[in-house]
Design a protein around this motif. Structure first.
Motif, PDB file in Angstrom:
ATOM      1  N   LEU A 280       0.912  -1.118  -0.034  1.00  0.00           N
ATOM      2  CA  LEU A 280      -0.107  -0.022   0.095  1.00  0.00           C
ATOM      3  C   LEU A 280       0.951   1.293   0.063  1.00  0.00           C
ATOM      4  O   LEU A 280       1.859   1.219   0.951  1.00  0.00           O
ATOM      5  CB  LEU A 280      -0.983   0.005   1.133  1.00  0.00           C
ATOM      6  N   LEU A 281       0.577   2.088  -0.806  1.00  0.00           N
ATOM      7  CA  LEU A 281       1.203   3.597  -0.889  1.00  0.00           C
ATOM      8  C   LEU A 281       0.141   4.698  -0.720  1.00  0.00           C
ATOM      9  O   LEU A 281      -0.653   4.688  -1.623  1.00  0.00           O
ATOM     10  CB  LEU A 281       2.065   3.460  -2.189  1.00  0.00           C
ATOM     11  N   LEU A 282       0.364   5.338   0.184  1.00  0.00           N
ATOM     12  CA  LEU A 282      -0.699   6.586   0.395  1.00  0.00           C
ATOM     13  C   LEU A 282      -0.126   7.903   0.172  1.00  0.00           C
ATOM     14  O   LEU A 282       0.964   7.974   0.772  1.00  0.00           O
ATOM     15  CB  LEU A 282      -1.540   6.373   1.826  1.00  0.00           C
ATOM     16  N   TYR A 283      -0.390   8.687  -0.736  1.00  0.00           N
ATOM     17  CA  TYR A 283       0.146   9.969  -0.983  1.00  0.00           C
ATOM     18  C   TYR A 283      -0.939  11.024  -1.208  1.00  0.00           C
ATOM     19  O   TYR A 283      -2.061  10.673  -1.744  1.00  0.00           O
ATOM     20  CB  TYR A 283       1.273   9.663  -1.967  1.00  0.00           C
ATOM     21  N   ARG A 284      -0.512  12.255  -1.045  1.00  0.00           N
ATOM     22  CA  ARG A 284      -1.390  13.426  -1.463  1.00  0.00           C
ATOM     23  C   ARG A 284      -0.702  13.966  -2.425  1.00  0.00           C
ATOM     24  O   ARG A 284       0.662  14.521  -2.362  1.00  0.00           O
ATOM     25  CB  ARG A 284      -1.424  14.195  -0.176  1.00  0.00           C
ATOM     26  N   CYS A 285      -1.432  14.420  -3.436  1.00  0.00           N
ATOM     27  CA  CYS A 285      -0.932  15.264  -4.535  1.00  0.00           C
ATOM     28  C   CYS A 285      -2.066  16.185  -5.188  1.00  0.00           C
ATOM     29  O   CYS A 285      -3.322  15.743  -5.418  1.00  0.00           O
ATOM     30  CB  CYS A 285      -0.613  14.344  -5.717  1.00  0.00           C
ATOM     31  N   ASP A 286      -1.717  17.662  -5.317  1.00  0.00           N
ATOM     32  CA  ASP A 286      -2.479  18.345  -5.856  1.00  0.00           C
ATOM     33  C   ASP A 286      -4.101  18.366  -5.195  1.00  0.00           C
ATOM     34  O   ASP A 286      -5.045  18.339  -6.008  1.00  0.00           O
ATOM     35  CB  ASP A 286      -2.772  18.291  -7.259  1.00  0.00           C
ATOM     36  N   GLY A 287      -4.177  18.574  -3.947  1.00  0.00           N
ATOM     37  CA  GLY A 287      -5.666  18.472  -3.142  1.00  0.00           C
ATOM     38  C   GLY A 287      -6.518  17.078  -3.398  1.00  0.00           C
ATOM     39  O   GLY A 287      -7.394  17.094  -2.988  1.00  0.00           O
TER      40      GLY A 287
END
Length: 137
Positions: free
Chosen positions: A68-75
């Motif tokens: 699992l990879l959780l990330y935030r990008c551009d809102g």
């Protein structure tokens, strides 16, 4: 090597390998990270349920484990789940709600599609790569 612009804007929030026994911890950590990222209720609970469904599919159909990879990008909050199973395509998602009785598959994927803003399914080098996304606004 030149980095892709979108990769430079990614803020990695959580990355882990998981198996069946790790799913409860995965849910707890995902909930905490999504809250810190700014995903409010009830969308946070929807997002966590959707990721849970995909993670359980990775365990059940994808070789017993996943990443699992959780990330935030551009809102937007993104969660990518990959596994080492046979893989599948978006055709595995039924167009209509699957019945509660019977052996129809795809119920978790159908639910995931309903709960998130975007669902992408791609073939990995081995297995499937499922990415879910929800806007933070």
């Amino acid at each position: 090597m030149k980095a892709h612009v979108a990769d430079l804007r990614r803020e990695r929030l959580l990355e882990l390998l998981f198996a069946a026994e790790d799913v409860p911890i995965l849910r707890r950590r995902l909930t905490e990270c999504a809250a810190r990222a700014g995903l409010g209720e009830p969308r946070r609970s929807d997002f966590v349920l959707a990721v849970h469904e995909v993670a359980c599919n990775a365990v059940e159909h994808g070789g017993g484990a996943g990443r699992l990879l959780l990330y935030r990008c551009d809102g937007t909050l993104h969660c990518r789940v990959s596994d080492h199973g046979p893989g599948f395509t978006e055709e595995a998602i039924p167009p209509d709600p699957p019945g509660l009785c019977g052996g129809e598959g795809g119920r978790g994927l159908w639910l995931t599609q309903q709960l998130t803003d975007r669902l992408e399914i791609a073939a990995g080098a081995v297995g499937a790569v499922v990415t879910l996304a929800m806007g933070l606004r």
